[in-house]
Write an enzyme that holds these catalytic residues in place. Structure first.
Site, short mmCIF file in Angstrom:
data_model
loop_
_atom_site.label_atom_id
_atom_site.label_comp_id
_atom_site.label_asym_id
_atom_site.label_seq_id
_atom_site.Cartn_x
_atom_site.Cartn_y
_atom_site.Cartn_z
N SER A 38 0.88 -1.03 0.07
CA SER A 38 0.06 -0.07 -0.09
C SER A 38 0.83 1.31 0.14
O SER A 38 0.53 2.31 0.48
CB SER A 38 -0.93 -0.03 1.26
OG SER A 38 -0.15 -0.03 2.21
N GLY A 39 1.93 1.07 -0.59
CA GLY A 39 2.80 2.42 -0.73
C GLY A 39 2.38 3.19 -2.12
O GLY A 39 1.13 2.94 -2.54
N ALA A 90 3.09 2.84 -5.09
CA ALA A 90 2.86 1.98 -6.16
C ALA A 90 1.73 1.35 -6.16
O ALA A 90 0.82 1.29 -7.11
CB ALA A 90 4.06 1.08 -6.45
N LYS A 102 0.14 -4.41 5.01
CA LYS A 102 0.63 -5.21 6.28
C LYS A 102 0.31 -4.34 7.35
O LYS A 102 -0.08 -5.02 8.36
CB LYS A 102 2.25 -5.24 6.28
CG LYS A 102 2.92 -6.35 7.07
CD LYS A 102 4.27 -6.13 7.19
CE LYS A 102 5.13 -6.79 6.30
NZ LYS A 102 6.50 -6.85 6.63
N GLU A 127 18.62 17.90 -6.80
CA GLU A 127 19.32 17.01 -5.87
C GLU A 127 20.50 16.32 -6.35
O GLU A 127 20.90 16.71 -7.58
CB GLU A 127 18.31 15.86 -5.53
CG GLU A 127 17.10 16.40 -4.68
CD GLU A 127 16.39 15.30 -3.98
OE1 GLU A 127 15.81 15.44 -2.91
OE2 GLU A 127 15.92 14.25 -5.04
N ALA A 144 1.44 -11.06 3.71
CA ALA A 144 1.54 -12.08 2.80
C ALA A 144 2.68 -13.33 3.15
O ALA A 144 3.45 -12.88 3.50
CB ALA A 144 1.60 -11.37 1.47
N HIS A 164 21.47 6.14 1.73
CA HIS A 164 21.28 7.37 1.73
C HIS A 164 22.42 8.00 2.47
O HIS A 164 22.69 7.68 3.64
CB HIS A 164 20.21 7.89 2.35
CG HIS A 164 19.79 9.34 1.90
ND1 HIS A 164 20.19 10.27 2.71
CD2 HIS A 164 18.70 9.77 1.13
CE1 HIS A 164 19.68 11.44 1.89
NE2 HIS A 164 18.50 11.18 1.20
N GLU A 204 18.13 15.10 0.94
CA GLU A 204 19.19 15.39 0.27
C GLU A 204 18.77 17.01 -0.57
O GLU A 204 19.87 17.59 -1.03
CB GLU A 204 19.34 14.43 -1.04
CG GLU A 204 20.54 14.67 -1.95
CD GLU A 204 20.66 13.50 -2.84
OE1 GLU A 204 20.67 13.61 -4.00
OE2 GLU A 204 21.06 12.34 -1.95
N ARG A 249 24.64 9.51 -4.85
CA ARG A 249 24.54 9.00 -3.54
C ARG A 249 25.64 8.17 -3.24
O ARG A 249 26.14 7.84 -2.07
CB ARG A 249 23.20 8.40 -3.14
CG ARG A 249 22.21 9.63 -3.14
CD ARG A 249 20.84 8.91 -3.03
NE ARG A 249 19.80 9.98 -2.67
CZ ARG A 249 18.52 9.72 -2.65
NH1 ARG A 249 17.74 8.47 -2.73
NH2 ARG A 249 17.69 10.77 -2.31
N HIS A 253 19.00 2.61 2.53
CA HIS A 253 17.88 3.49 1.91
C HIS A 253 17.08 3.02 1.09
O HIS A 253 15.65 2.92 0.88
CB HIS A 253 18.39 4.84 1.54
CG HIS A 253 17.30 5.82 1.04
ND1 HIS A 253 16.22 6.24 1.89
CD2 HIS A 253 17.10 6.48 0.04
CE1 HIS A 253 15.44 7.24 1.30
NE2 HIS A 253 16.00 7.24 0.11
N ARG A 308 20.44 4.33 -7.73
CA ARG A 308 19.31 5.32 -7.96
C ARG A 308 19.57 6.80 -8.09
O ARG A 308 20.25 7.19 -7.12
CB ARG A 308 18.22 4.98 -7.30
CG ARG A 308 16.86 5.60 -7.40
CD ARG A 308 15.74 5.30 -6.61
NE ARG A 308 15.97 5.52 -5.22
CZ ARG A 308 15.47 6.62 -4.44
NH1 ARG A 308 15.02 7.83 -5.15
NH2 ARG A 308 15.77 6.70 -3.12
N SER A 359 15.20 10.94 -6.23
CA SER A 359 13.85 11.22 -6.80
C SER A 359 13.19 10.68 -7.90
O SER A 359 12.16 11.12 -8.31
CB SER A 359 13.67 12.84 -6.50
OG SER A 359 13.71 13.42 -5.18
#
Length: 551
Positions: A20-21, A23, A42, A131, A172, A252, A269, A299, A361, A396, A399
């Site tokens: 449930s974030g 995405a 969860k 950033e 799950a 991070h 950042e 990073r 992170h 990554r 952002s």
């Protein structure tokens, strides 16, 4: 006795979303336009890592007026993403996501996302952050609480939709699969207070989307909530899906150092993008020794620089100095950071130096998917941090994660809309039954101690700097931990913490195995035995279980 076992139930829906974030919320909203959706969380809907995202959402848009964004371009965003990812990215996926970013921002504005604005010569324009790794200001934000505002915006779209069934406080256990197809998931519902399992649900769906987040908590210090334990990645591996690039766990650079806490509050950042600087234990700037981009280097570079400075000092941290920004700017744009430093350590960042350390992170690898977010199992998709799309490469770009969540939610909806035919006759007979027995609370104490030992092991052996020796030692210790768990508990027993521990151990084993396979240093993976990039090794590290449990 039979009464000691958990009660079992069957449910079915058109589309099942696990997580449930950002995405999971967005894809649930989009799929509700095609059929019924069951969304599993969860914890509560606001308990995931997306809610904690501070910096923002990276996107170039030539349709929206913004400050300092006039010289940016799609091509420059693409190039910055490739550079940060050390060119291990999939160029086609980078182009796919970046080209959709502007439209995603427009959609969020339509949904009511209150992006920050600033007065520019009498006109109100959107204010963008810059950033690390970005050539221009292109990070859309709501001060330093972007994730919180994004999640709240998306939750409204979900709660107001009667085609979406929300199942909170449920973990799950495993996917329901055969060798070719996914049919749904086995879920344990949890008591909200004690977190002990109450009952078992077998939820069947014509299409399942894993959106469970990453695996940051394989390490001792993490900026993620404690329930981010690699559940989706572990389930997908057990089901036979490919897992890619798990050696690239991004740290991070600036997690708030608080020895009294067992996790690390993120210090965005963006505060460095506005002018904050890093100081070593002698209160001297040091980033010029490591990279010409200074505090706004990618990073992985900044995290290793801080790690080196700490190793060569008498303090377990370095300092972030934001005093030059001025109290007005800090309290206006970085109010959340200001409050968390004040509440956590009694520090006023307008006047005081802030102790920081690199903290686990973001999981750059994950469940391997194609450009439609499809896994190797039919009817099973993976999006968000649990997935490996090829966007991030070896590290990554700041952002880029939230825009990946939004873009691939749209891609999944489009793919299902194009190919989906409602047909439950393909589902197996409802005979996937396994008797589970809950564990006692005393066992959970042992499990939590094992989790702490695991995190210390991974931090020391598979952390920011690795070696062949440390990786092989970790591999051996992880095998012993796994054996201890299996010897102590049979598969019949479950608890939330046992499920999480098993998943953390499995994901740690995959990450360690992946790190041993990569004979170079690239991005977030640095091995002292192979300190340089080897262009002949510019390909993904893929781990796959050869067999999987059948229905």
């Amino acid at each position: 006795m039979e009464s000691d076992f958990l009660s079992q139930h069957n449910l079915s829906c058109d589309f099942l979303v696990i997580g449930s974030g950002a995405a999971g919320l967005h894809v649930s909203y989009l799929l509700s336009k095609l059929g019924s959706v069951t969304l599993i969380s969860k914890g509560s809907l606001v308990s995931g890592a997306s809610n904690l995202a501070q910096g923002g959402i990276a996107a170039f848009s030539d349709k929206l007026n913004s400050i300092d964004g006039s010289f940016d371009s799609l091509n420059q965003h693409i190039q910055d993403t490739l550079v940060a990812g050390c060119y291990l990215n999939n160029p086609g996926v980078v182009d796919l996501v970046v080209s959709r970013a502007g439209q995603c921002i427009e959609t969020l504005i339509e949904l009511g996302m209150p992006f920050s604005r600033e007065n520019d010569q009498g006109k109100q324009r959107y204010h963008l952050y810059k950033e690390g790794g970005h050539s221009f200001r292109r990070v859309w934000h709501v001060k330093d609480s972007t994730g919180q505002n994004l999640v709240q915006t998306l939750i409204k779209t979900v709660l107001s939709n009667d085609k979406i069934k929300i199942v909170e406080n449920s973990i799950a256990i495993d996917l329901i699969t055969d060798n070719l197809n996914c049919y749904g998931v086995v879920v344990a519902t949890l008591d909200e207070k004690t977190q002990s399992p109450k009952s078992i649900y077998y939820i069947y769906a014509s299409a399942t989307v894993i959106a469970t987040g990453g695996a940051s908590n394989i390490y001792s210090y993490s900026t993620s909530p404690k329930d981010v334990t690699g559940d989706g990645i572990a389930m997908a591996y057990r089901a036979g899906c490919k897992i890619a690039n798990m050696e690239f766990q991004q740290f991070h650079p600036t997690g708030l150092y608080n020895p009294a806490s067992d996790n690390s509050k993120l210090i965005t950042e963006s505060i460095r993008g506005e002018g904050a600087i890093l100081l070593n234990s002698s209160q001297q700037r040091f980033m010029h020794k490591y990279d010409k981009r200074l505090e706004l280097s990618p990073r992985d570079i900044v995290a290793r620089a801080i790690y080196s400075e700490i190793k060569n000092s008498d303090k377990p941290h370095i300092y972030l100095d934001a005093r030059g920004l001025g109290a007005n700017k800090i309290k206006s744009f970085f109010r959340r950071t200001y409050n968390e430093c004040m509440e956590g350590l009694g520090l006023d960042i307008t006047k005081d130096l802030v102790p920081v350390i690199p903290s686990s992170h973001y999981t750059c690898g994950g469940i391997s998917v194609d450009h439609n977010a499809m896994t190797g199992l039919a009817n099973l998709y993976a999006i968000g941090e649990c997935s490996h799309t090829g966007l991030h490469g070896a590290n990554r770009l700041a952002s880029n994660s939230l825009i990946e969540c939004l873009a691939f939610a749209n891609i999944v909806k489009e793919n299902i809309e194009k190919n989906y035919t409602k047909n439950f006759t393909k589902l197996p007979h409802l005979s996937y039954q396994f008797h589970y027995k809950p564990l006692d609370s005393i066992s959970d104490i042992w499990i939590k101690s094992q989790m702490i030992s695991l995190q210390k092991l991974m931090s020391s052996k598979v952390g920011i700097i690795r070696s062949n020796q440390s990786l092989n030692e970790a591999k051996q210790y992880l095998e012993e931990i796994s054996k201890n768990i299996n010897d102590k508990f049979s598969d019949i027993y479950i608890s939330r913490y046992l499920i999480e521990l098993k998943n953390l151990v499995l994901v740690s084993q995959i990450a360690t195995q992946s790190a041993l396979k990569r004979k170079e240093s690239r991005g977030a993976h640095y091995c002292i035995d192979f300190p340089n990039i080897d262009e002949s090794l510019c390909y993904d590290t893929v781990i796959k279980k050869e067999s999987s449990r059948k229905t």
